[in-house]
Enzyme design. Structure first.
Site, mmCIF file in Angstrom:
data_model
loop_
_atom_site.group_PDB
_atom_site.id
_atom_site.type_symbol
_atom_site.label_atom_id
_atom_site.label_comp_id
_atom_site.label_asym_id
_atom_site.label_seq_id
_atom_site.Cartn_x
_atom_site.Cartn_y
_atom_site.Cartn_z
ATOM 1 N N HIS A 65 -7.981 -32.248 -35.156
ATOM 2 C CA HIS A 65 -6.734 -32.409 -36.243
ATOM 3 C C HIS A 65 -5.370 -31.666 -35.524
ATOM 4 O O HIS A 65 -5.577 -30.710 -34.919
ATOM 5 C CB HIS A 65 -6.950 -31.801 -37.548
ATOM 6 C CG HIS A 65 -5.895 -31.984 -38.632
ATOM 7 N ND1 HIS A 65 -4.909 -31.541 -38.880
ATOM 8 C CD2 HIS A 65 -6.011 -33.362 -39.605
ATOM 9 C CE1 HIS A 65 -4.109 -32.424 -40.016
ATOM 10 N NE2 HIS A 65 -4.852 -33.219 -40.062
ATOM 11 N N ASP A 125 -11.785 -37.428 -42.272
ATOM 12 C CA ASP A 125 -12.461 -38.690 -42.251
ATOM 13 C C ASP A 125 -13.820 -39.108 -41.930
ATOM 14 O O ASP A 125 -14.401 -40.050 -42.022
ATOM 15 C CB ASP A 125 -11.401 -39.800 -41.126
ATOM 16 C CG ASP A 125 -10.041 -40.045 -41.584
ATOM 17 O OD1 ASP A 125 -9.824 -40.052 -42.922
ATOM 18 O OD2 ASP A 125 -9.080 -39.948 -40.973
HETATM 19 N N1 CMC Z 1 -12.487 -36.214 -29.469
HETATM 20 C C1 CMC Z 1 -12.274 -35.595 -28.006
HETATM 21 N N2 CMC Z 1 -11.452 -35.208 -27.681
HETATM 22 C C2 CMC Z 1 -10.513 -34.610 -28.460
HETATM 23 C C3 CMC Z 1 -10.395 -35.556 -29.785
HETATM 24 C C4 CMC Z 1 -11.450 -36.149 -30.148
HETATM 25 N N3 CMC Z 1 -11.781 -36.652 -31.339
HETATM 26 N N4 CMC Z 1 -9.230 -34.879 -30.416
HETATM 27 C C5 CMC Z 1 -8.580 -34.148 -29.459
HETATM 28 N N5 CMC Z 1 -9.554 -34.108 -28.429
HETATM 29 C C6 CMC Z 1 -8.941 -33.303 -27.198
HETATM 30 C C7 CMC Z 1 -7.564 -33.997 -26.528
HETATM 31 O O1 CMC Z 1 -8.205 -34.782 -25.432
HETATM 32 C C8 CMC Z 1 -7.220 -33.083 -25.917
HETATM 33 O O2 CMC Z 1 -7.916 -32.384 -24.727
HETATM 34 P P1 CMC Z 1 -6.972 -31.787 -23.556
HETATM 35 O O3 CMC Z 1 -6.379 -30.308 -23.849
HETATM 36 O O4 CMC Z 1 -7.992 -31.483 -22.604
HETATM 37 O O5 CMC Z 1 -5.797 -32.744 -23.070
HETATM 38 C C9 CMC Z 1 -7.220 -31.656 -26.879
HETATM 39 O O6 CMC Z 1 -8.468 -32.069 -27.622
HETATM 40 C C10 CMC Z 1 -6.036 -31.775 -28.011
HETATM 41 O O7 CMC Z 1 -5.881 -33.110 -28.484
HETATM 42 P P2 CMC Z 1 -4.581 -33.850 -28.924
HETATM 43 O O8 CMC Z 1 -4.679 -35.488 -28.474
HETATM 44 O O9 CMC Z 1 -3.640 -33.204 -27.954
HETATM 45 O O10 CMC Z 1 -4.121 -33.366 -30.229
HETATM 46 P P3 CMC Z 1 -3.253 -34.129 -31.330
HETATM 47 O O11 CMC Z 1 -3.051 -33.196 -32.288
HETATM 48 O O12 CMC Z 1 -2.300 -34.853 -30.550
HETATM 49 O O13 CMC Z 1 -4.219 -35.101 -32.153
HETATM 50 C C11 CMC Z 1 -5.586 -36.178 -33.530
HETATM 51 C C12 CMC Z 1 -4.825 -35.100 -33.135
HETATM 52 C C13 CMC Z 1 -6.304 -35.992 -34.946
HETATM 53 C C14 CMC Z 1 -4.717 -37.449 -33.487
HETATM 54 C C15 CMC Z 1 -6.729 -36.266 -32.413
HETATM 55 O O14 CMC Z 1 -7.625 -34.967 -32.712
HETATM 56 C C16 CMC Z 1 -7.798 -37.421 -32.322
HETATM 57 O O15 CMC Z 1 -7.384 -38.410 -31.808
HETATM 58 N N6 CMC Z 1 -8.946 -37.451 -33.500
HETATM 59 C C17 CMC Z 1 -9.576 -38.445 -33.511
HETATM 60 C C18 CMC Z 1 -9.117 -39.537 -34.583
HETATM 61 C C19 CMC Z 1 -9.247 -39.052 -35.957
HETATM 62 O O16 CMC Z 1 -10.241 -38.514 -36.355
HETATM 63 N N7 CMC Z 1 -7.927 -39.157 -36.491
HETATM 64 C C20 CMC Z 1 -7.966 -38.626 -37.971
HETATM 65 C C21 CMC Z 1 -7.251 -37.381 -38.162
HETATM 66 S S1 CMC Z 1 -7.251 -36.764 -39.695
HETATM 67 C C22 CMC Z 1 -6.722 -37.562 -41.173
HETATM 68 C C23 CMC Z 1 -5.915 -38.487 -40.739
HETATM 69 O O17 CMC Z 1 -4.721 -38.299 -40.486
HETATM 70 O O18 CMC Z 1 -6.362 -39.592 -41.068
#
Ligand code: CMC
Length: 390
Positions: free
Chosen positions: A269, A326
Site C-alpha cells: 500500500h 483487497d
Molecule cells: N508484490 C511484489 N512487490 C511489490 C508489491 C507487490 N504487491 N507492491 C510493492 N512491491 C515492491 C515494489 O516492486 C517496490 O520494490 P523496490 O523497492 O525493490 O523497487 C516496493 O515494493 C515499493 O513499491 P512501489 O510500487 O514503489 O509502491 P507504491 O506505493 O508505488 O505502490 C501499490 C503501492 C498498492 C500500487 C503496490 O503495492 C501494488 O502494486 N500492489 C499490488 C496491487 C494492489 O493490491 N492494489 C490495491 C491497493 S489497496 C486498495 C486500493 O487502492 O484498491
C-alpha cells in the site's frame, strides 16, 4: 516558468487540506470525520456513514430518515438509460458499463451542468441509482430479467434483491449476508486522496458536474493497481489452487517482480506501512461470514498460507508489504454469491459517498483547478521539414 519539483506518483505531495478522513500509515489508523473505522464498521449502517462523510456529522434520527427516504424514492433509473445499457455487449465488464451509465446520467439531468441544479438531489440520485445500475450487468450476464428496486427495502437489502431475486420464486434477504455487506461497504467508503478520489477532485476542479466527476473516479478505480486488485486477487488465488496450492512459487515470482512483472495482488500500500486496518477487520469478517454461511472455500486457506509465506519473507518484510483491503474482501464477496467481475463494482458502491464528500468539500473550499506541472524532456527547437523531404 519557475522552479518545478518532480514527485512522480505524488508520493510526497499534498494536493489539498481535507477534514474528511484521517489516515496514519505507520500506526494503521483510519478514521472518518474523527470516528474510528473499527467502531463504525461494528456499530453503524452504511447510509449513516455515507451521511457522516458527506455532511460532516452523524445524522440525527430525523436527518437520517429524510436522507434515507430521499434515496429510497430515487432508486429507479430512467428507462431510456436501459437503451444505452442494451447497446453494450453482454460480456462487457460491469465497471465499463457502470462508468458509462453514470457519465450518461448528466445527460438525463442537464441542470447538473447548466448550473441551476440542486447538488443534494444529484447526491441522492447517485446514491440511489448506483446499486440499481450495478445489478443490471449481473442480471443480463445470467440471462435473467432485470429487477426493479423495491422501496420498502433498505439500501443493502434492495441491492441484494435486485442482484439475486428471480420473478419465479420468493426471495428473502439473509441477515448474515446483509450484515457482511454493510461492513464491507463501510470499510470502502473513503480513503482520503487515493487515485480514484484524486481523479474525482481533479475532474471536479474544472467545475465539471458531479456525474462526470464520479464517472471518472469509477474508471480510475477499475485499474488493477487500485480497486481492480480485488478481482485480480481471487483470480490469482484460483490459479494457485489450480496449480496445486504452491504459495511459495508465487512469493518467489513476486520477489522477482522486476523481471517477472508479477506482483502479489492485494499486497502493499502507498500509505500503510505496518498493516491496513481494513484488512484486519476483513480477515476476521471472512472467517465469521464463511462459518455462519457454512461455506467452505479452499481459497481462504490458500490466502492465509500466502499471507504467512509472504510475511515470513525478507523481501516483503523489508519493503513493509502487508495484505491490503483487497486481499480478503473477494473471499467474502464470493461467499455472498457475488461474481468475481462484480467485485470492483462493489468497491465503487462503497466508495461513492467518499467521492461525493471529497467533491463537495473541494467545491466548498473553492479549490483552484488542478493542474500539475512537468519537467520537459523532449527535443529542443527544431525546424519543420516538409513531408516530401522526410
Ligand atoms: N508484490 C511484489 N512487490 C511489490 C508489491 C507487490 N504487491 N507492491 C510493492 N512491491 C515492491 C515494489 O516492486 C517496490 O520494490 P523496490 O523497492 O525493490 O523497487 C516496493 O515494493 C515499493 O513499491 P512501489 O510500487 O514503489 O509502491 P507504491 O506505493 O508505488 O505502490 C501499490 C503501492 C498498492 C500500487 C503496490 O503495492 C501494488 O502494486 N500492489 C499490488 C496491487 C494492489 O493490491 N492494489 C490495491 C491497493 S489497496 C486498495 C486500493 O487502492 O484498491
Amino acid at each position: 516558468t519557475g522552479y518545478v519539483t518532480l514527485d512522480r506518483g505524488y508520493k510526497n505531495t499534498g494536493a489539498t487540506k481535507s477534514a474528511i478522513t484521517f489516515l496514519d500509515g505507520e500506526e494503521g489508523i483510519l478514521r472518518y470525520r474523527g470516528y474510528s473505522i473499527e467502531e463504525l464498521a461494528s456499530k453503524a449502517s452504511f447510509l449513516e456513514v455515507a451521511y457522516l462523510l458527506i455532511y460532516g456529522e452523524l445524522p440525527t434520527k430525523e436527518q437520517f430518515t429524510q436522507f434515507e427516504s430521499a434515496i429510497r424514492s430515487h432508486t429507479m433509473v430512467n428507462e431510456d438509460m436501459r437503451k444505452i445499457f442494451d447497446g453494450f455487449p453482454v460480456n462487457a465488464h460491469p465497471m465499463c458499463v457502470l462508468a458509462s451509465l453514470v457519465s450518461a446520467m448528466s445527460g438525463f439531468y442537464p441542470e447538473s451542468y447548466e448550473g441551476n441544479g440542486d447538488e443534494n438531489l444529484d447526491i441522492v440520485r447517485l446514491m440511489a441509482k448506483l446499486p440499481t445500475i450495478a445489478t443490471w450487468s449481473y442480471k443480463r450476464s445470467q440471462g435473467h430479467p432485470l429487477n426493479y428496486p423495491k422501496n420498502k427495502l433498505g439500501y443493502i437489502e434492495n441491492f441484494l434483491q435486485m442482484m439475486f431475486a428471480l420473478p419465479v420464486e420468493d426471495y428473502t434477504v439473509d441477515p448474515v449476508v446483509a450484515e457482511a455487506l454493510n461492513i464491507l461497504l463501510i470499510l470502502h467508503a473513503d480513503h482520503e486522496q487515493n487515485c480514484s478520489t484524486s481523479t474525482v477532485r481533479l475532474v471536479g476542479s474544472s467545475q465539471a458536474n458531479l456525474y462526470a466527476s464520479i464517472s471518472a473516479g469509477i474508471s480510475a478505480l477499475w485499474g488493477p493497481l487500485h480497486g481492480g486488485a480485488n478481482q485480480e486477487v481471487i483470480e490469482m488465488l484460483e490459479e494457485i489452487k489450480a496449480g496445486g496450492g504452491d504459495v511459495a512459487k508465487y512469493v518467489d515470482m513476486a520477489k522477482n517482480a522486476k523481471t517477472t512483472g508479477f506482483r502479489l495482488f492485494g499486497f502493499g500500500h502507498r500509505v500503510y506501512k505496518n498493516f491496513d486496518p481494513r484488512a484486519k477487520i476483513i480477515k476476521k469478517a471472512a472467517d465469521d461470514v464463511l462459518s455462519k454461511l457454512g461455506v467452505n472455500d479452499p481459497v481462504l486457506e490458500i490466502a492465509k498460507g500466502l499471507e504467512e509465506a509472504a510475511l515470513n519473507d525478507e523481501y516483503f518484510v523489508s519493503r513493509k508489504l502487508y495484505p491490503n483491503v483487497d486481499f480478503y474482501s473477494g473471499i467474502i464477496y464470493r461467499a455472498l454469491g457475488i461474481p468475481t467481475n462484480m467485485f470492483t463494482v462493489m468497491f465503487a458502491i462503497g466508495r461513492l459517498p467518499g467521492w461525493i464528500a471529497q467533491w463537495k468539500e473541494m467545491r466548498e473550499t473553492k479549490e483552484p483547478i488542478g493542474r500539475p506541472r512537468q519537467i520537459y524532456t523532449g527535443s529542443t527547437l527544431r525546424e519543420f521539414v516538409p513531408m516530401e523531404n522526410r
